[in-house]
Design a protein around this motif. Structure first.
Motif, PDB file in Angstrom:
ATOM      1  N   ASP A 172       0.831  -1.201   0.000  1.00 25.50           N
ATOM      2  CA  ASP A 172       0.000   0.000   0.000  1.00 25.50           C
ATOM      3  C   ASP A 172       0.874   1.263   0.000  1.00 25.50           C
ATOM      4  O   ASP A 172       0.561   2.246  -0.658  1.00 25.50           O
ATOM      5  CB  ASP A 172      -0.935  -0.011   1.216  1.00 25.50           C
ATOM      6  N   TYR A 173       1.965   1.236   0.739  1.00 23.91           N
ATOM      7  CA  TYR A 173       2.880   2.373   0.760  1.00 23.91           C
ATOM      8  C   TYR A 173       3.456   2.622  -0.635  1.00 23.91           C
ATOM      9  O   TYR A 173       3.570   3.763  -1.079  1.00 23.91           O
ATOM     10  CB  TYR A 173       4.017   2.138   1.762  1.00 23.91           C
ATOM     11  N   LEU A 174       3.826   1.553  -1.324  1.00 19.75           N
ATOM     12  CA  LEU A 174       4.405   1.703  -2.661  1.00 19.75           C
ATOM     13  C   LEU A 174       3.392   2.266  -3.653  1.00 19.75           C
ATOM     14  O   LEU A 174       3.729   3.110  -4.486  1.00 19.75           O
ATOM     15  CB  LEU A 174       4.929   0.353  -3.166  1.00 19.75           C
ATOM     16  N   LEU A 175       2.153   1.818  -3.559  1.00 20.93           N
ATOM     17  CA  LEU A 175       1.150   2.179  -4.558  1.00 20.93           C
ATOM     18  C   LEU A 175       0.457   3.504  -4.302  1.00 20.93           C
ATOM     19  O   LEU A 175       0.031   4.181  -5.244  1.00 20.93           O
ATOM     20  CB  LEU A 175       0.092   1.069  -4.651  1.00 20.93           C
ATOM     21  N   ASN A 176       0.316   3.890  -3.055  1.00 21.98           N
ATOM     22  CA  ASN A 176      -0.451   5.077  -2.720  1.00 21.98           C
ATOM     23  C   ASN A 176       0.470   6.291  -2.621  1.00 21.98           C
ATOM     24  O   ASN A 176       1.314   6.366  -1.731  1.00 21.98           O
ATOM     25  CB  ASN A 176      -1.201   4.859  -1.407  1.00 21.98           C
ATOM     26  N   ASP A 177       0.298   7.254  -3.526  1.00 22.81           N
ATOM     27  CA  ASP A 177       1.152   8.442  -3.565  1.00 22.81           C
ATOM     28  C   ASP A 177       0.999   9.327  -2.338  1.00 22.81           C
ATOM     29  O   ASP A 177       1.885  10.110  -2.017  1.00 22.81           O
ATOM     30  CB  ASP A 177       0.862   9.276  -4.818  1.00 22.81           C
ATOM     31  N   THR A 178      -0.124   9.219  -1.651  1.00 23.85           N
ATOM     32  CA  THR A 178      -0.371  10.110  -0.510  1.00 23.85           C
ATOM     33  C   THR A 178       0.178   9.562   0.798  1.00 23.85           C
ATOM     34  O   THR A 178       0.273  10.292   1.765  1.00 23.85           O
ATOM     35  CB  THR A 178      -1.879  10.377  -0.343  1.00 23.85           C
ATOM     36  N   ILE A 179       0.538   8.282   0.822  1.00 25.08           N
ATOM     37  CA  ILE A 179       1.070   7.691   2.050  1.00 25.08           C
ATOM     38  C   ILE A 179       2.566   7.942   2.101  1.00 25.08           C
ATOM     39  O   ILE A 179       3.295   7.598   1.187  1.00 25.08           O
ATOM     40  CB  ILE A 179       0.803   6.171   2.115  1.00 25.08           C
ATOM     41  N   GLU A 180       2.984   8.578   3.172  1.00 18.40           N
ATOM     42  CA  GLU A 180       4.409   8.804   3.389  1.00 18.40           C
ATOM     43  C   GLU A 180       4.866   7.879   4.500  1.00 18.40           C
ATOM     44  O   GLU A 180       4.131   7.599   5.446  1.00 18.40           O
ATOM     45  CB  GLU A 180       4.682  10.267   3.759  1.00 18.40           C
ATOM     46  N   ARG A 181       6.069   7.440   4.400  1.00 17.56           N
ATOM     47  CA  ARG A 181       6.616   6.500   5.365  1.00 17.56           C
ATOM     48  C   ARG A 181       7.212   7.273   6.521  1.00 17.56           C
ATOM     49  O   ARG A 181       8.029   8.163   6.331  1.00 17.56           O
ATOM     50  CB  ARG A 181       7.670   5.644   4.690  1.00 17.56           C
ATOM     51  N   GLY A 182       6.804   6.902   7.715  1.00 17.22           N
ATOM     52  CA  GLY A 182       7.347   7.570   8.896  1.00 17.22           C
ATOM     53  C   GLY A 182       8.493   6.777   9.469  1.00 17.22           C
ATOM     54  O   GLY A 182       8.325   5.635   9.866  1.00 17.22           O
TER      55      GLY A 182
END
Length: 146
Positions: free
Chosen positions: A59-69
Motif C-alpha cells: 500500500d505504501y508503494l502504490l499510494n502516492d499520498t502515504i508517506e513513510r514515517g
C-alpha cells in the motif's frame, strides 16, 4: 511521492544497486531502471517482492499520498532472502504439474494395454468356442408340449 521515487529511495537507503535488486527479484536490470524512471510499472508479483525486499507495505508503494514515517518503525530494511517471494516457486510448481501429468499419462497407457490384452484373451476364447461343434442330433431330449 510517486512509486518511481519511492523505489529509488528505498533501493538507495538499503545500499543496493539496480543490478542487485534485479538479481534478488529475478528480473532484468533494465526492468528496474524502467520502474525507477516511470516508463513501466512492476507487476503485482514484483510489487509484492519489492514490498518484502524493502520491508514496506505494498500500500505504501502504490499510494502516492502515504508517506513513510521513520519514527513509526517502518524504515526500509533489507529482508532476508527467505522472505522475498521467489519466482523459482512457480518453476517448481510447473515441474510438479508436468510430472503428475506424465505419471497420469503413463497410468492411462498401462491400463489401456491391460484392457486390450484382456479383450484379446476373450476373443481367443470365443473363437475356440465357435470352432467347437455342438451335437444337436439327439432327438427327443427336448420336447415341448403345447
Amino acid at each position: 511521492m510517486e512509486l518511481k521515487e519511492k523505489i529509488v529511495a528505498l533501493r538507495k537507503e538499503n545500499g543496493l544497486t539496480q543490478l542487485a535488486v534485479a538479481e534478488k527479484l529475478e528480473v532484468s536490470r533494465q526492468a528496474i531502471s524502467r520502474w525507477e524512471s516511470g516508463v513501466a510499472l512492476p507487476s503485482t508479483d514484483n510489487l509484492k517482492s519489492l514490498s518484502a525486499l524493502y520491508g514496506v507495505p505494498v500500500d505504501y508503494l502504490l499510494n502516492d499520498t502515504i508517506e513513510r514515517g521513520h519514527d513509526k518503525g517502518q524504515a526500509g530494511t533489507q529482508c532476508s532472502e527467505r522472505t522475498v517471494p521467489q519466482k523459482r516457486d512457480k518453476t517448481k510448481t510447473k515441474r510438479v504439474v508436468i510430472s503428475v501429468a506424465i505419471l497420469l499419462l503413463v497410468a492411462v497407457v498401462v491400463i489401456a494395454c491391460t484392457v486390450a490384452k484382456e479383450r484379446a484373451k476373450q476373443n481367443i476364447l470365443i473363437e475356440k468356442m465357435e470352432k467347437e461343434s455342438v451335437d444337436t442330433s439327439s432327438e427327443g431330449e427336448f420336447q415341448f408340449e403345447w
